[in-house]
Design a protein around this motif. Structure first.
Motif, PDB file in Angstrom:
ATOM      1  N   GLY A 299      -9.600  28.863  53.896  1.00 59.80           N
ATOM      2  CA  GLY A 299      -9.693  29.728  52.311  1.00 59.80           C
ATOM      3  C   GLY A 299      -8.101  29.753  52.043  1.00 59.80           C
ATOM      4  O   GLY A 299      -7.551  29.970  50.910  1.00 59.80           O
ATOM      5  N   ARG A 300      -7.309  29.304  52.973  1.00 63.00           N
ATOM      6  CA  ARG A 300      -5.817  29.594  53.023  1.00 63.00           C
ATOM      7  C   ARG A 300      -5.148  28.112  52.244  1.00 63.00           C
ATOM      8  O   ARG A 300      -3.887  27.897  52.065  1.00 63.00           O
ATOM      9  CB  ARG A 300      -4.596  30.160  53.681  1.00 63.00           C
ATOM     10  CG  ARG A 300      -5.034  31.529  53.958  1.00 63.00           C
ATOM     11  CD  ARG A 300      -4.526  32.234  55.294  1.00 63.00           C
ATOM     12  NE  ARG A 300      -4.742  33.715  55.394  1.00 63.00           N
ATOM     13  CZ  ARG A 300      -5.039  34.038  56.850  1.00 63.00           C
ATOM     14  NH1 ARG A 300      -4.713  33.399  57.864  1.00 63.00           N
ATOM     15  NH2 ARG A 300      -5.199  35.240  56.896  1.00 63.00           N
ATOM     16  N   MET A 301      -6.120  27.336  52.285  1.00 62.69           N
ATOM     17  CA  MET A 301      -5.625  25.608  52.321  1.00 62.69           C
ATOM     18  C   MET A 301      -5.127  25.424  50.499  1.00 62.69           C
ATOM     19  O   MET A 301      -5.936  25.938  49.824  1.00 62.69           O
ATOM     20  CB  MET A 301      -6.613  24.655  52.726  1.00 62.69           C
ATOM     21  CG  MET A 301      -6.627  24.480  54.220  1.00 62.69           C
ATOM     22  SD  MET A 301      -5.046  23.697  54.895  1.00 62.69           S
ATOM     23  CE  MET A 301      -5.408  21.990  54.336  1.00 62.69           C
ATOM     24  N   PRO A 302      -4.105  24.931  50.251  1.00 64.63           N
ATOM     25  CA  PRO A 302      -3.915  24.675  48.975  1.00 64.63           C
ATOM     26  C   PRO A 302      -5.000  23.667  48.548  1.00 64.63           C
ATOM     27  O   PRO A 302      -5.486  22.859  49.105  1.00 64.63           O
ATOM     28  CB  PRO A 302      -2.506  23.802  49.008  1.00 64.63           C
ATOM     29  CG  PRO A 302      -1.873  24.039  50.303  1.00 64.63           C
ATOM     30  CD  PRO A 302      -3.149  24.457  51.267  1.00 64.63           C
ATOM     31  N   GLN A 313      -1.787  22.144  60.642  1.00 64.00           N
ATOM     32  CA  GLN A 313      -1.161  23.037  61.519  1.00 64.00           C
ATOM     33  C   GLN A 313      -0.779  24.479  60.904  1.00 64.00           C
ATOM     34  O   GLN A 313      -0.677  24.623  59.824  1.00 64.00           O
ATOM     35  CB  GLN A 313       0.285  22.403  61.821  1.00 64.00           C
ATOM     36  CG  GLN A 313       1.259  22.998  62.681  1.00 64.00           C
ATOM     37  CD  GLN A 313       2.647  22.390  62.805  1.00 64.00           C
ATOM     38  OE1 GLN A 313       3.308  22.623  62.029  1.00 64.00           O
ATOM     39  NE2 GLN A 313       2.386  21.843  63.909  1.00 64.00           N
ATOM     40  N   THR A 314      -0.953  25.444  61.562  1.00 64.74           N
ATOM     41  CA  THR A 314      -0.929  26.808  61.016  1.00 64.74           C
ATOM     42  C   THR A 314       0.036  27.674  61.896  1.00 64.74           C
ATOM     43  O   THR A 314       0.191  27.403  63.074  1.00 64.74           O
ATOM     44  CB  THR A 314      -2.021  27.723  61.240  1.00 64.74           C
ATOM     45  OG1 THR A 314      -2.903  27.883  62.405  1.00 64.74           O
ATOM     46  CG2 THR A 314      -3.227  26.762  60.411  1.00 64.74           C
ATOM     47  N   VAL A 315       0.797  28.474  61.413  1.00 63.57           N
ATOM     48  CA  VAL A 315       1.717  29.475  62.059  1.00 63.57           C
ATOM     49  C   VAL A 315       1.179  30.816  61.723  1.00 63.57           C
ATOM     50  O   VAL A 315       1.353  31.275  60.830  1.00 63.57           O
ATOM     51  CB  VAL A 315       2.962  29.054  61.842  1.00 63.57           C
ATOM     52  CG1 VAL A 315       4.029  30.362  62.301  1.00 63.57           C
ATOM     53  CG2 VAL A 315       3.608  27.833  62.038  1.00 63.57           C
ATOM     54  N   ASP A 316       0.854  31.478  62.753  1.00 65.75           N
ATOM     55  CA  ASP A 316       0.348  32.957  62.562  1.00 65.75           C
ATOM     56  C   ASP A 316      -0.861  33.039  61.424  1.00 65.75           C
ATOM     57  O   ASP A 316      -0.990  33.937  60.772  1.00 65.75           O
ATOM     58  CB  ASP A 316       1.296  34.060  62.283  1.00 65.75           C
ATOM     59  CG  ASP A 316       2.302  34.051  63.441  1.00 65.75           C
ATOM     60  OD1 ASP A 316       2.006  33.927  64.680  1.00 65.75           O
ATOM     61  OD2 ASP A 316       3.534  34.483  63.054  1.00 65.75           O
ATOM     62  N   GLY A 317      -1.630  31.749  61.667  1.00 66.40           N
ATOM     63  CA  GLY A 317      -2.729  31.750  60.753  1.00 66.40           C
ATOM     64  C   GLY A 317      -2.726  31.196  59.163  1.00 66.40           C
ATOM     65  O   GLY A 317      -3.312  31.320  58.393  1.00 66.40           O
ATOM     66  N   VAL A 318      -1.427  30.901  59.136  1.00 63.79           N
ATOM     67  CA  VAL A 318      -1.004  30.305  57.639  1.00 63.79           C
ATOM     68  C   VAL A 318      -0.819  28.837  57.653  1.00 63.79           C
ATOM     69  O   VAL A 318       0.089  28.350  58.473  1.00 63.79           O
ATOM     70  CB  VAL A 318       0.158  31.093  57.013  1.00 63.79           C
ATOM     71  CG1 VAL A 318       0.396  30.344  55.910  1.00 63.79           C
ATOM     72  CG2 VAL A 318       0.048  32.583  56.978  1.00 63.79           C
ATOM     73  N   PRO A 319      -1.522  28.034  57.181  1.00 63.20           N
ATOM     74  CA  PRO A 319      -1.223  26.589  57.006  1.00 63.20           C
ATOM     75  C   PRO A 319       0.008  26.325  56.614  1.00 63.20           C
ATOM     76  O   PRO A 319       0.517  26.673  55.460  1.00 63.20           O
ATOM     77  CB  PRO A 319      -2.260  25.999  56.019  1.00 63.20           C
ATOM     78  CG  PRO A 319      -3.329  27.185  56.018  1.00 63.20           C
ATOM     79  CD  PRO A 319      -2.760  28.471  56.102  1.00 63.20           C
ATOM     80  N   VAL A 320       0.918  25.523  57.461  1.00 61.91           N
ATOM     81  CA  VAL A 320       2.229  25.033  56.942  1.00 61.91           C
ATOM     82  C   VAL A 320       2.185  23.488  57.035  1.00 61.91           C
ATOM     83  O   VAL A 320       3.330  22.821  56.302  1.00 61.91           O
ATOM     84  CB  VAL A 320       3.182  25.458  57.960  1.00 61.91           C
ATOM     85  CG1 VAL A 320       3.024  27.058  57.940  1.00 61.91           C
ATOM     86  CG2 VAL A 320       2.994  25.025  59.252  1.00 61.91           C
TER      87      VAL A 320
END
Length: 337
Positions: A299-302, A313-320
């Motif tokens: 749901g957080r993917m652009p 790849q995510t950092v603390d649940g945020v895709p980066v």
């Protein structure tokens, strides 16, 4: 014919076609073969994975032959192949993934305590002891990072990165490292290391992976990692609590959560998210997993980002970033606003 197995092997063939033509041929052959799909279906979901079945076949003596020849040998050796799938696991332990881990680790204030869940032989616990070459997507050299000390057995990890701003500046200060695995691999066990080599796909694009693996094994043998036997859902809090209190704890994993069901993935995500409070200091969670692993990540993917063939790849649940599954590529541009 078992329809589920047929679909599974068709999908694998599509995935493998560009990098391992012979594995793609085997998978296509199995997908259309009544006898083989039935045999594989009896192995169950875990043991019937194409990666595991193909490695088990090679371990049992089935050579890299065209499907028509290989099929007859597979059937003749089926009892041995089935036994191997019961005894062994798909623990590729791809050390090249450290090249996509380093951009994150180099930006975390040290010292760092590194804890890998699903660590296999622990080869990815040494990102500070490998050498790296980063280049642009066009092949232009951007940065080389080499640790101090002798380099006779040090693997060189090459990665194409799409944004120079994401390049790591230096190697992390890792003061503690440990792993957790259901079936730990001892780097001093020659048979276990040979199995890791067998898990590497045949194909010219994978040839360098064998050399990297062997060099990384030598690094690990010089200072064997601590790997705790057990389920990550059970052992994570206690192992995390052993890390030095003055170090930033980094929990990371690559291609591990796909082996858990949806409820187990949810439990793991909740467990890692609560670790900081449990250990009383900062915890960074770095994840390399395929899309579809956790709904909140998807749901957080652009919008419009195609992650086919890569880890998200995510950092603390945020895709980066999108990280190549074998560490050869690292893309951050789709995630820059």
């Amino acid at each position: 014919m078992d329809a589920h197995t047929s679909r599974r092997y068709h999908a694998f063939a599509d995935w493998a076609r560009s990098s391992s033509p012979i594995y793609a041929e085997w998978a296509e052959g199995i997908a259309g073969d009544d006898e083989l799909t039935e045999l594989i279906s009896r192995l169950g979901e875990r043991r019937g994975q194409p990666n595991l079945v193909f490695a088990a076949a090679r371990w049992a003596g089935c050579g890299l032959e065209p499907f028509a020849v290989w099929r007859d040998r597979l059937v003749a050796e089926w009892d041995s192949v089935a036994s191997i799938t019961a005894q062994r696991r798909t623990q590729t332990n791809e050390v090249g993934r450290c090249a996509t881990l380093l951009p994150i680790l180099s930006r975390i204030d040290g010292p760092i305590a590194l804890l890998e869940t699903g660590t296999a032989a622990g080869l990815c616990l040494y990102p500070d002891r490998y050498a790296y070459e980063y280049s642009s997507p066009a092949g232009e050299g951007l940065r080389t990072i080499v640790p101090a000390g002798p380099d006779a057995v040090r693997p060189l990890l090459r990665c194409r990165i799409d944004d120079p701003e994401a390049l790591p500046e230096n190697l992390p200060d890792i003061v503690w490292r440990a792993g957790i695995d259901l079936a730990p691999i001892d780097v001093r066990d020659a048979d276990a290391v040979a199995w890791l080599e067998t898990l590497i796909w045949p194909g010219s694009v994978h040839d360098d992976r064998v050399g990297r693996l062997r060099a990384a094994v030598e690094v690990a043998r010089a200072d064997p990692p601590r790997i705790v036997l057990g389920d990550i859902l059970d052992r994570l809090p206690e192992v995390a609590a052993e890390s030095p209190p003055d170090a930033t704890l980094v929990v990371f994993h690559s291609a591990v959560l796909l082996y858990l069901d949806a409820d187990e993935r949810r439990r793991f995500a909740d467990l890692v998210s609560a670790l900081s409070e449990r250990v009383g200091r900062r915890v960074v969670w770095v994840s390399n997993e395929t899309a579809g692993t956790l709904p909140e990540i998807d749901g957080r993917m652009p919008r419009g980002v195609d992650s086919t063939g890569s880890f998200v790849q995510t950092v603390d649940g945020v895709p980066v970033a999108l990280a190549g599954q074998h560490g050869a590529t690292y893309e951050v541009s789709p995630f820059r606003s």
